[in-house]
Design an enzyme around this catalytic site. Structure first.
Site, PDB file in Angstrom:
ATOM      1  N   SER A  10       0.852  -1.193   0.000  1.00 48.67           N
ATOM      2  CA  SER A  10       0.000   0.000   0.000  1.00 48.67           C
ATOM      3  C   SER A  10       0.882   1.235   0.000  1.00 48.67           C
ATOM      4  O   SER A  10       2.001   1.209   0.541  1.00 48.67           O
ATOM      5  CB  SER A  10      -0.894   0.022   1.244  1.00 48.67           C
TER       6      SER A  10
ATOM      7  N   TYR B 116      -1.385  -0.666  10.682  1.00 48.69           N
ATOM      8  CA  TYR B 116      -1.693  -1.076   9.306  1.00 48.69           C
ATOM      9  C   TYR B 116      -0.609  -0.585   8.348  1.00 48.69           C
ATOM     10  O   TYR B 116      -0.113  -1.354   7.503  1.00 48.69           O
ATOM     11  CB  TYR B 116      -3.050  -0.531   8.875  1.00 48.69           C
TER      12      TYR B 116
END
Length: 270
Positions: free
Chosen positions: A143, A156
């Site tokens: 990501s 995360y």
């Protein structure tokens, strides 16, 4: 549609919806047979039936909960033992929104288990198996938050930074082995992960959110182009090249036998 660099069976994790399901569709249309992994067996079978009918490819499902170590070991064993598998899309993941310090520790633990521990086990198993087979492709879904940890839940973002670094390290280790590695760094993508994280993608400005089909198609174009790191929304790939070059330029000074002068001067003054 372009052909993938290595045709064979593609194992896709998190394949029951979202990014994984679109990868399954695109890879089947590129000529791959499929082995689809996710927890939801009914959704997997529904996707498998459709793809068999539409593409004529062989599609097998392997229901597994990758937050469970025994299931991770079962999928890793399949990667090691099934010589037909030549591509892994390491996609399964979850997110937790909001403050890391205020989050339920059990949710953070579960996220780390899936996003890093399970993903690492499968990436390493695939890398070793593909090397022994003389070739293969490992695609790790990371990501852009691995580069921008201030923008979302810190844990995360850390799991996605892990995936980027794992990909870079494995690419170096597997150089000249016939194994290709790609890290894909999507920005905000319209998938169900947001609901599971406890937030809504619609809270973001629309110009920040990419549709999943476009994201996967861009990632595959990056794979075709031979990219190690693909950032689907980045207009100028030179920006990534500059960042990576700056990182590599630090190399000679990252480990030396003396502390930098600015720290030694401070110690003498004290």
């Amino acid at each position: 549609m372009s052909s993938s660099p290595t045709i064979g069976t593609a194992l896709v994790t998190g394949a029951s919806s979202g990014i994984g399901a679109v990868y399954a569709d695109r890879l089947a249309r590129r000529g791959h047979d499929l082995l689809l992994v996710a927890r939801n067996a009914a959704r997997l079978e529904e996707l498998a039936v459709r793809l068999r009918a539409e593409t004529g490819r062989a599609v097998e499902i392997l229901p597994a909960d990758l937050q469970q170590p025994a299931d991770v070991a079962r999928v890793a064993q399949r990667l090691r033992e099934d010589a037909r598998i030549r591509l892994l899309v390491n996609n399964a993941g979850v997110a937790v929104a909001g403050s890391a310090t205020a989050a339920d520790p059990a949710r953070l633990d579960a996220m780390v288990q899936l996003n890093t521990v399970a993903a690492m086990r499968l990436a390493v198993a695939a890398g070793a198996a593909f090397k022994a087979r003389g070739g293969g492709v490992l695609v790790n879904i990371a990501s852009v938050l691995g580069l921008a940890p201030e923008m979302f839940n810190a844990v995360y973002a850390a799991t996605k930074a892990f995936m980027l670094v794992l990909s870079q390290g494995l690419a170096a280790e597997l150089r000249d082995s016939g194994v290709r590695v790609q890290a894909v760094l999507p920005g905000a993508t319209r998938t169900a992960i947001w609901e599971g994280a406890g937030t809504s993608v619609d809270a973001l400005p629309p110009e920040m959110v990419m549709e999943v089909d476009e994201m996967v198609d861009a990632a595959l174009a990056g794979l075709d182009a031979g990219e190690l790191v693909t950032i689907p929304s980045l207009p100028d790939v030179g920006d990534w090249s500059k960042l990576d070059a700056a990182r590599l330029a630090l190399g000679p000074n990252l480990s030396r036998n003396r502390a930098a002068d600015r720290y030694r001067a401070g110690a003498r003054a004290a």
